[in-house]
Every structure is written in C-alpha cells, then in structure tokens.
Design a protein around this motif. Structure first.
Motif, PDB file in Angstrom:
ATOM      1  N   ARG A  91       0.825  -1.138  -0.007  1.00  0.00           N
ATOM      2  CA  ARG A  91      -0.057   0.186   0.013  1.00  0.00           C
ATOM      3  C   ARG A  91       0.968   1.130   0.122  1.00  0.00           C
ATOM      4  NH1 ARG A  91      -5.435  -0.316   1.985  1.00  0.00           N
ATOM      5  NH2 ARG A  91      -5.642   2.010   0.949  1.00  0.00           N
ATOM      6  N   ALA A  95       1.161   4.366  -3.201  1.00  0.00           N
ATOM      7  CA  ALA A  95       0.358   5.430  -2.653  1.00  0.00           C
ATOM      8  C   ALA A  95       0.937   6.965  -3.158  1.00  0.00           C
ATOM      9  CB  ALA A  95       0.612   5.533  -1.059  1.00  0.00           C
ATOM     10  N   THR A  98      -0.882  12.478  -1.326  1.00  0.00           N
ATOM     11  CA  THR A  98      -2.119  12.581  -0.508  1.00  0.00           C
ATOM     12  C   THR A  98      -2.492  11.629   0.367  1.00  0.00           C
ATOM     13  OG1 THR A  98      -2.895  14.128  -2.319  1.00  0.00           O
ATOM     14  CG2 THR A  98      -4.657  13.395  -0.744  1.00  0.00           C
ATOM     15  N   GLU A  99      -2.505  10.414  -0.202  1.00  0.00           N
ATOM     16  CA  GLU A  99      -3.114   9.132   0.677  1.00  0.00           C
ATOM     17  C   GLU A  99      -1.832   9.012   1.675  1.00  0.00           C
ATOM     18  OE1 GLU A  99      -4.677   6.030  -2.418  1.00  0.00           O
ATOM     19  OE2 GLU A  99      -2.682   6.493  -2.655  1.00  0.00           O
ATOM     20  N   TRP A 103      -3.079   8.721   5.811  1.00  0.00           N
ATOM     21  CA  TRP A 103      -2.663   7.652   6.389  1.00  0.00           C
ATOM     22  C   TRP A 103      -1.884   8.145   7.748  1.00  0.00           C
ATOM     23  CZ3 TRP A 103      -1.130   4.256   1.834  1.00  0.00           C
ATOM     24  CH2 TRP A 103      -2.030   4.165   0.984  1.00  0.00           C
ATOM     25  N   PHE A 117      -5.684   2.458   7.028  1.00  0.00           N
ATOM     26  CA  PHE A 117      -5.810   2.441   5.730  1.00  0.00           C
ATOM     27  C   PHE A 117      -7.427   2.732   5.097  1.00  0.00           C
ATOM     28  CE2 PHE A 117      -1.706   0.877   6.650  1.00  0.00           C
ATOM     29  CZ  PHE A 117      -0.870   1.455   5.885  1.00  0.00           C
TER      30      PHE A 117
END
Length: 123
Positions: A91, A95, A98-99, A103, A117
């Motif tokens: 992940r 990513a 922004t993600e 997170w 997540f």
C-alpha cells in the motif's frame, strides 16, 4: 566607337543589375538559413532547459514522497509494532502523497493497523 561603348555600358548595366538581384537573393537565403539555424539552436536550448526543470521537479516530488513513505512506515512500526504485514508495504509503495498524508494523520487515532488505511469517514 561610341555605339560600341554604349552597347558595352548597357550590357555591363544589365549584367550588374542581374548580379545585384542574384546577390540579394543569396543574402536573403543565407539570412533565412541563419535564422532557421538560430531558431533551432534556441529551441533545443529551451527544450533542454525545460526538460531539466521538469526532471528536477519530478525528482524533488519523488524524493518528498519517498521521505513521507519512510516516515509513515516508522510511525506505523512505532504505533503497531515493528513487524508490519507485507500488504502495508504494498500500500505504501503505490500510494500518492495525498494518501500518505491522510494515513499519517490516521495513524494518530486509528485503533489498529487496518483502520489506518480505511477512508477517513469510517474512523
């Protein structure tokens, strides 16, 4: 004798007029060639400069994202233990910045690793 000289002068005048036209055309062609060459050189220089700027910006962006990935991984290890599952690394690797930022914020409040997540609205 005067008729002969007049004829020669007229011939000379015609010859010079044609030569001036030819020289003018040659000068125009040379100027055009030089202008095209200069335009190409400037275009190449500008293209290289623009390419370098874009490359540097992409490099900076990738460096920022990699730094955020590493920081988030350390935060996750600190909060949820050093042995993170393989899916977490998968992940993180795919990513967006922004993600990664979302997170990282979720790490502060999520009760467990899975909830980090999940979309923010489900916390």
């Amino acid at each position: 004798l005067e008729l002969s000289q007049t004829y020669e002068l007229q011939e000379m005048h015609t010859m010079l007029a044609e030569r001036v036209k030819r020289w003018t055309a040659e000068w125009k062609q040379e100027g055009l060639r030089q202008g095209i060459q200069q335009g190409i050189e400037q275009g190449i220089e500008q293209g290289i400069e623009q390419g370098l700027e874009q490359g540097l910006e992409q490099g900076r962006e990738q460096g920022r994202a990699e730094g955020e990935r590493q920081l988030l991984r350390r935060l996750l290890q600190r909060r949820f233990g050093p042995a993170l599952p393989a899916w977490v690394d998968e992940r993180l690797a795919s990513a967006s910045t922004t993600e990664l930022e979302m997170w990282a914020e979720a790490t502060l409040e999520a009760p467990d690793l899975v909830n980090v997540f999940r979309p923010m609205s489900s916390l």
